[in-house]
Motif scaffolding. Structure first.
Motif, short mmCIF file in Angstrom:
data_model
loop_
_atom_site.label_atom_id
_atom_site.label_comp_id
_atom_site.label_asym_id
_atom_site.label_seq_id
_atom_site.Cartn_x
_atom_site.Cartn_y
_atom_site.Cartn_z
N SER A 131 0.80 -1.23 0.00
CA SER A 131 0.00 0.00 0.00
C SER A 131 0.83 1.28 0.00
CB SER A 131 -0.95 0.01 1.21
OG SER A 131 -0.23 -0.20 2.41
N ALA A 132 2.11 1.22 0.39
CA ALA A 132 2.95 2.42 0.37
C ALA A 132 3.83 2.48 -0.87
CB ALA A 132 3.83 2.48 1.62
N THR A 133 3.60 1.58 -1.81
CA THR A 133 4.38 1.55 -3.05
C THR A 133 3.50 2.00 -4.20
OG1 THR A 133 5.72 -0.30 -2.23
CG2 THR A 133 5.76 0.11 -4.60
N THR A 134 3.78 3.17 -4.75
CA THR A 134 3.04 3.66 -5.92
C THR A 134 3.91 4.62 -6.71
OG1 THR A 134 0.89 4.54 -6.67
CG2 THR A 134 1.94 5.64 -4.78
N GLY A 135 3.66 4.68 -7.99
CA GLY A 135 4.48 5.50 -8.86
C GLY A 135 5.88 4.94 -9.06
N ALA A 136 6.05 3.67 -8.75
CA ALA A 136 7.38 3.06 -8.76
C ALA A 136 7.64 2.29 -10.05
CB ALA A 136 7.55 2.12 -7.57
N ALA A 137 8.93 2.17 -10.37
CA ALA A 137 9.40 1.30 -11.45
C ALA A 137 10.17 0.17 -10.79
CB ALA A 137 10.28 2.08 -12.42
N LEU A 138 9.54 -0.98 -10.69
CA LEU A 138 10.05 -2.10 -9.90
C LEU A 138 10.73 -3.10 -10.82
CD1 LEU A 138 6.82 -2.44 -7.77
CD2 LEU A 138 8.95 -1.37 -7.06
N ARG A 139 12.02 -3.27 -10.65
CA ARG A 139 12.80 -4.09 -11.56
C ARG A 139 12.83 -5.56 -11.12
NH1 ARG A 139 18.23 -0.36 -11.78
NH2 ARG A 139 17.23 1.61 -12.36
N VAL A 140 12.61 -6.42 -12.09
CA VAL A 140 12.86 -7.86 -11.93
C VAL A 140 13.75 -8.22 -13.12
CG1 VAL A 140 11.81 -10.07 -11.36
CG2 VAL A 140 10.47 -8.00 -11.16
N ASP A 141 14.84 -7.49 -13.25
CA ASP A 141 15.65 -7.53 -14.47
C ASP A 141 16.95 -8.30 -14.30
OD1 ASP A 141 16.84 -5.69 -12.76
OD2 ASP A 141 17.60 -4.47 -14.39
N GLY A 142 17.13 -8.92 -13.14
CA GLY A 142 18.36 -9.67 -12.92
C GLY A 142 19.59 -8.80 -12.84
N GLY A 143 19.39 -7.50 -12.62
CA GLY A 143 20.50 -6.58 -12.51
C GLY A 143 21.01 -6.05 -13.84
N VAL A 144 20.24 -6.22 -14.92
CA VAL A 144 20.67 -5.78 -16.24
C VAL A 144 20.88 -4.27 -16.29
CG1 VAL A 144 19.94 -5.52 -18.65
CG2 VAL A 144 19.71 -7.74 -17.51
N VAL A 145 19.94 -3.52 -15.69
CA VAL A 145 20.03 -2.07 -15.73
C VAL A 145 21.12 -1.63 -14.75
CG1 VAL A 145 18.83 0.11 -15.37
CG2 VAL A 145 17.61 -1.83 -16.36
N ASP A 146 22.17 -1.02 -15.26
CA ASP A 146 23.35 -0.73 -14.45
C ASP A 146 23.30 0.69 -13.92
OD1 ASP A 146 25.70 -1.17 -13.16
OD2 ASP A 146 26.98 -0.99 -14.93
N THR A 147 22.27 0.99 -13.14
CA THR A 147 22.17 2.27 -12.47
C THR A 147 21.72 2.03 -11.04
OG1 THR A 147 19.86 2.63 -13.12
CG2 THR A 147 21.56 3.50 -14.59
N LEU A 148 21.97 3.01 -10.17
CA LEU A 148 21.59 2.88 -8.76
C LEU A 148 20.12 3.18 -8.53
CD1 LEU A 148 24.69 4.48 -6.99
CD2 LEU A 148 24.15 2.05 -7.24
N THR A 149 19.51 3.99 -9.38
CA THR A 149 18.10 4.35 -9.20
C THR A 149 17.28 3.99 -10.43
OG1 THR A 149 18.50 6.57 -10.04
CG2 THR A 149 18.68 6.25 -7.67
#
Length: 264
Positions: free
Chosen positions: A246-264
């Motif tokens: 319920s406190a998670t909204t407007g988020a981009a939640l990754r299940v990418d195995g760490g492919v995206v190499d950024t901190l945010t």
């Protein structure tokens, strides 16, 4: 931590196989009434039968419609007007060179991957707001951040999913309706397996082994160094559809195995 969705109705678009069906399985196991969707009635019926066999206690039904059209989206809303959870999963993907993709294919990808979610969210969000509770999830992709050179027409639609989900979350601020995007990375869905099958069979390796090698070559920044399973992606979606998120909204939640190499 136990996820319970008894009394909630969930519509998952593009859910006769792959990630969509895995999401349907997870939501059915959590107690939700599940509505599956696909373009072909026979595939919808087969998926519904499969879930009913796996979860005899669950209420599962299906609706066949082409969500790449406004008429198809409207037919789903007319058939299923009361939805608490909407997972905008339907999507097209496939590698094509930028210079070989005609206007009509760009339009098709936009209509299916973006406008289906826009149209259904526009129809269902007000009902959720009236109830003071709802969950909308857009299935984006790591390709929406790391635009693939071989799938620009696909990557731009996944970037659009991120924009729409973030903006809609703000529009529904304070209503009890959350809107999030989930970003899978390389996932061994039926569609990906079909894309790899010819080369995999020539290699003599198992599909899992070949998919892992493909990930290491095509997405070398992957931290897990393999393709995710559809269940691993579905687990994130089921959580974000639950009251626990319920406190998670407007988020981009990754299940990418760490492919995206950024901190945010």
């Amino acid at each position: 931590m136990k996820i319970e969705l008894n009394g909630k109705t969930a519509l998952i678009t593009g859910s006769t196989g792959g990630i969509g069906l895995a999401i349907g399985r997870g939501l059915a196991e959590a107690g939700a009434t599940v509505i599956l969707n696909g373009r072909q009635q026979d595939r919808v019926d087969a998926a519904v039968d499969q879930l009913k066999q796996d979860f005899p206690q669950a209420e599962v039904r299906g609706v066949a419609a082409d969500l790449g059209t406004a008429e198809g989206c409207q037919s789903v809303v007319e058939r299923e007007p009361d939805v608490d959870i909407l997972v905008n999963n339907v999507g097209l993907f496939g590698p094509h060179d930028f210079f070989d993709v005609p206007d009509d294919k760009w339009q098709q990808y936009f209509d299916v991957n973006v406008m289906s979610g826009v149209r259904l969210s526009r129809a269902y969000a007000p009902r959720m707001e009236d109830k003071g509770w709802g969950r909308i999830v857009f299935m984006s992709s790591e390709s929406g951040i790391n635009i693939p050179a071989e799938m620009i027409h696909y990557g731009f639609t996944k970037s659009a999913n991120l924009s729409v989900s973030r903006g809609l979350a703000k529009r529904l601020s304070g209503t009890g309706v959350t809107v999030n995007a989930v970003l899978p990375g390389p996932t061994l869905s039926e569609g990906v397996a079909d894309m790899l099958r010819e080369d995999q069979e020539k290699s003599g390796k198992s599909m899992e082994e070949f998919a892992a090698e493909f990930v290491q070559t095509a997405r070398p920044s992957s931290i897990i160094q393999r393709a995710a399973t559809v269940e691993e992606v579905a687990n994130m979606v089921v959580y974000v559809c639950s009251p626990l998120s319920s406190a998670t909204t407007g988020a981009a939640l990754r299940v990418d195995g760490g492919v995206v190499d950024t901190l945010t």
